[in-house]
Scaffold this active site. Structure first.
Site, PDB file in Angstrom:
ATOM      1  N   THR A 158       0.878  -1.170   0.000  1.00 31.56           N
ATOM      2  CA  THR A 158       0.000   0.000   0.000  1.00 31.56           C
ATOM      3  C   THR A 158       0.911   1.213   0.000  1.00 31.56           C
ATOM      4  OG1 THR A 158      -0.158   0.132   2.416  1.00 31.56           O
ATOM      5  CG2 THR A 158      -1.824  -1.192   1.276  1.00 31.56           C
ATOM      6  N   HIS A 159       0.565   2.222  -0.768  1.00 31.96           N
ATOM      7  CA  HIS A 159       1.407   3.416  -0.929  1.00 31.96           C
ATOM      8  C   HIS A 159       2.804   3.047  -1.447  1.00 31.96           C
ATOM      9  CE1 HIS A 159      -1.710   5.432   1.440  1.00 31.96           C
ATOM     10  NE2 HIS A 159      -1.572   4.451   2.328  1.00 31.96           N
ATOM     11  N   SER A 280      19.534  -0.105 -25.595  1.00 27.62           N
ATOM     12  CA  SER A 280      19.936   1.300 -25.647  1.00 27.62           C
ATOM     13  C   SER A 280      20.948   1.494 -26.757  1.00 27.62           C
ATOM     14  CB  SER A 280      20.554   1.715 -24.307  1.00 27.62           C
ATOM     15  OG  SER A 280      21.238   2.953 -24.425  1.00 27.62           O
ATOM     16  N   LYS A 286      21.700  -2.196 -21.118  1.00 25.60           N
ATOM     17  CA  LYS A 286      20.293  -1.901 -20.877  1.00 25.60           C
ATOM     18  C   LYS A 286      19.362  -2.946 -21.487  1.00 25.60           C
ATOM     19  CE  LYS A 286      18.699   1.030 -19.061  1.00 25.60           C
ATOM     20  NZ  LYS A 286      18.290   2.350 -19.569  1.00 25.60           N
ATOM     21  N   ASN A 288      15.316  -2.629 -21.731  1.00 27.39           N
ATOM     22  CA  ASN A 288      14.255  -1.681 -21.410  1.00 27.39           C
ATOM     23  C   ASN A 288      12.857  -2.244 -21.686  1.00 27.39           C
ATOM     24  OD1 ASN A 288      16.188   0.281 -20.764  1.00 27.39           O
ATOM     25  ND2 ASN A 288      16.301   0.974 -22.889  1.00 27.39           N
ATOM     26  N   GLU A 293       5.861   0.637 -21.547  1.00 28.63           N
ATOM     27  CA  GLU A 293       5.732   2.094 -21.503  1.00 28.63           C
ATOM     28  C   GLU A 293       4.798   2.586 -22.608  1.00 28.63           C
ATOM     29  OE1 GLU A 293       9.798   3.230 -21.759  1.00 28.63           O
ATOM     30  OE2 GLU A 293      10.277   2.511 -19.739  1.00 28.63           O
ATOM     31  N   TYR A 320     -29.263  14.243 -38.157  1.00 26.36           N
ATOM     32  CA  TYR A 320     -27.863  14.056 -38.541  1.00 26.36           C
ATOM     33  C   TYR A 320     -27.164  15.400 -38.612  1.00 26.36           C
ATOM     34  CZ  TYR A 320     -23.658  12.813 -41.075  1.00 26.36           C
ATOM     35  OH  TYR A 320     -22.354  12.647 -41.444  1.00 26.36           O
ATOM     36  N   GLN A 325     -19.268  12.928 -38.453  1.00 30.13           N
ATOM     37  CA  GLN A 325     -18.306  12.295 -39.347  1.00 30.13           C
ATOM     38  C   GLN A 325     -16.982  12.069 -38.611  1.00 30.13           C
ATOM     39  OE1 GLN A 325     -18.057  13.396 -43.610  1.00 30.13           O
ATOM     40  NE2 GLN A 325     -15.960  14.061 -43.152  1.00 30.13           N
ATOM     41  N   LYS A 328     -15.539   8.629 -35.964  1.00 27.50           N
ATOM     42  CA  LYS A 328     -14.698   7.462 -36.238  1.00 27.50           C
ATOM     43  C   LYS A 328     -13.241   7.693 -35.871  1.00 27.50           C
ATOM     44  CE  LYS A 328     -16.795   7.809 -40.079  1.00 27.50           C
ATOM     45  NZ  LYS A 328     -18.011   8.428 -39.504  1.00 27.50           N
TER      46      LYS A 328
END
Length: 474
Positions: A158-159, A280, A286, A288, A293, A320, A325, A328
């Site tokens: 928690t926290h 990297s 690295k 990643n 992300e 209408y 339009q 979408k």
């Protein structure tokens, strides 16, 4: 006579300017609705034939022509004309070029308003059901992962501070429960959208003797829409969808964030497969979690899509309006973000590996047994609030000495409160976890019940009627 390039040419002395043609077109964004528009037109023609608004010969010719266009489209043999305003004019032009004058009769008793609404709802039902299926696959993959690694222990937080402890499966299965809410929200949204708007025409219906129930049934809808004006102006189902999509992406983002944290060197609870990581350009060491992300980033896009649709419809008058339009743009953006993110998260879960010793090691510090010490005193009659205070003082004493509260001698515990006895040493993490068997808890019995309940949920169907021959994720 050649069909005009726009349906209102008879009213105007001159055509649209080139700039207006480019600004007005919806073709680039709505191309993926073309096949649904063809199917809706086929059902519409069938209804016109059945009600006598087309002769049998006309109806048969139109159905053959539409079928051939659909076949050519699915085979990639049709290129839509950007000079025409939308998919509907492209379809009508293709039909007229192939069949001549009879092709012009396809638009009997309908407007592009209800035609567009129908194509959208057909595609909406099928694409949303497909997304729900993919969410179910992610749930299934995650549930199997939980069962495979069910006995591992880890801290609960928690926290982002160590709080208690739980099993790895208990942590991971949280997301199965969350995702199942997302899946059922999508299905509920489809249920409300399962009405056919064809026959609403421009907005007030048709004076021709059409049969809206026949069209709806042929297209696999539950019923026709109840109100012709609402048929062409309703976009509630898209607002609902983008809201549900945003929440689904928030859940995926939270899951991605926890995996990112747990794969960091500071935690080391999880390992990701190399195939789902990047490196990297400057730091050779690295590894990643870029894909996770990106899931977080796509969640932000989906949230914006939901707000965009709400803003789009917030002050539209009935009937209408050309504004819709743009619906979408937000709808497809949210749909695509969900489809790709759900798929990649399934791959991540399928290939990630928990690091048991790192999780177990993390439960040996942070005074993680403190709550169980308080519960120990409660079992001996002490009110919980007083037990909380006693153990809190013990935690402070342990911190002053630079040790964990579990490392204090029993004599020190007894000095704080006389009801502590030697059996307090029998409190172990595995033993406490085994004893937490109330509904939803992390004990083995509770987890077995949870698995049974989740299995039942995952056996519920997500399919409804409808033609799903075209891959929707384009």
């Amino acid at each position: 006579m050649k069909a005009p390039s726009n349906p209102w040419a008879g009213r105007f002395r001159e055509g649209m300017s080139d700039r207006l043609v480019r600004f007005n077109t919806s073709l680039p964004i709505e191309t993926r609705l073309f096949e649904a528009d063809v199917r809706a037109s086929m059902a519409h023609v069938s209804m016109l034939s059945a009600t006598g608004l087309l002769t049998a010969e006309e109806g048969a010719a139109l159905e053959r022509g539409l079928g051939a266009i659909r076949e050519d489209w699915l085979a990639g043999r049709i290129e839509l004309d950007p000079e025409l305003e939308d998919i509907h004019m492209n379809l009508e032009m293709l039909l007229t070029e192939r069949l001549g004058e009879v092709g012009k009769k396809v638009h009997t008793a309908r407007s592009r308003n209800d035609q567009q609404a129908a194509a959208q709802r057909i595609f909406f039902k099928e694409s949303t059901l497909q997304l729900a299926e993919r969410v179910k696959l992610l749930e299934r993959t995650l549930l199997e992962h939980c069962k495979q690694h069910g006995n591992l222990v880890m801290p609960s937080y928690t926290h982002l501070q160590r709080a208690e402890f739980t099993s790895y499966a208990h942590w991971a299965s949280t997301y199965v429960v969350m995702l199942d809410r997302d899946r059922t929200r999508l299905l509920d949204c489809v249920r409300r959208a399962d009405e056919c708007p064809l026959g609403g025409c421009a907005s007030t219906g048709s004076s021709l003797g059409i049969d809206r129930w026949k069209t709806a049934t042929q297209l696999g809808f539950r019923r026709p829409t109840m109100h012709s004006i609402d048929s062409v102006s309703d976009r509630d189902y898209l607002v609902e969808f983008t809201g549900h999509a945003a929440l689904l992406m928030v859940h995926l983002s939270r899951f991605a964030e926890e995996i990112i944290v747990f794969t960091s060197q500071e935690f080391g609870f999880l390992r990701l497969a190399d195939a789902y990581c990047t490196g990297s350009s400057i730091m050779p060491q690295k590894k990643n979690p870029d894909v996770l992300e990106l899931v977080r980033g796509k969640a932000a896009t989906a949230m914006g899509d939901a707000m965009s649709l709400l803003a789009l419809v917030k002050n539209l008058t009935l009937g209408y309006n050309k504004d819709v339009q743009e619906d979408k743009t937000s709808w497809f953006s949210a749909l695509d973000a969900c489809m790709s993110s759900v798929d990649i998260m399934s791959d991540i879960v399928r290939t990630m590996e928990p690091v048991a010793h790192r999780m177990r090691e993390a439960t040996r510090s942070g005074h993680i047994l403190a709550t169980e010490y308080a519960n120990y005193l409660v079992r001996r009659g002490l009110p919980f609030r007083e037990a909380h205070h006693v153990v809190g003082e013990l935690v402070r004493k342990a911190e002053d000495r630079g040790v964990d509260v579990s490392e204090l001698d029993v004599s020190e515990l007894r000095a704080a409160y006389p009801h502590f006895a030697d059996d307090v040493r029998e409190l172990t993490i595995e033993g406490v976890i085994r004893g937490k068997n109330s509904a939803g808890s992390c004990g083995a019995e509770a987890m077995a019940r949870l698995y049974d309940e989740l299995e039942t949920l995952l056996q519920s169907p997500t399919q409804t009627r409808g033609d799903r021959t075209k891959e929707l994720n384009t």
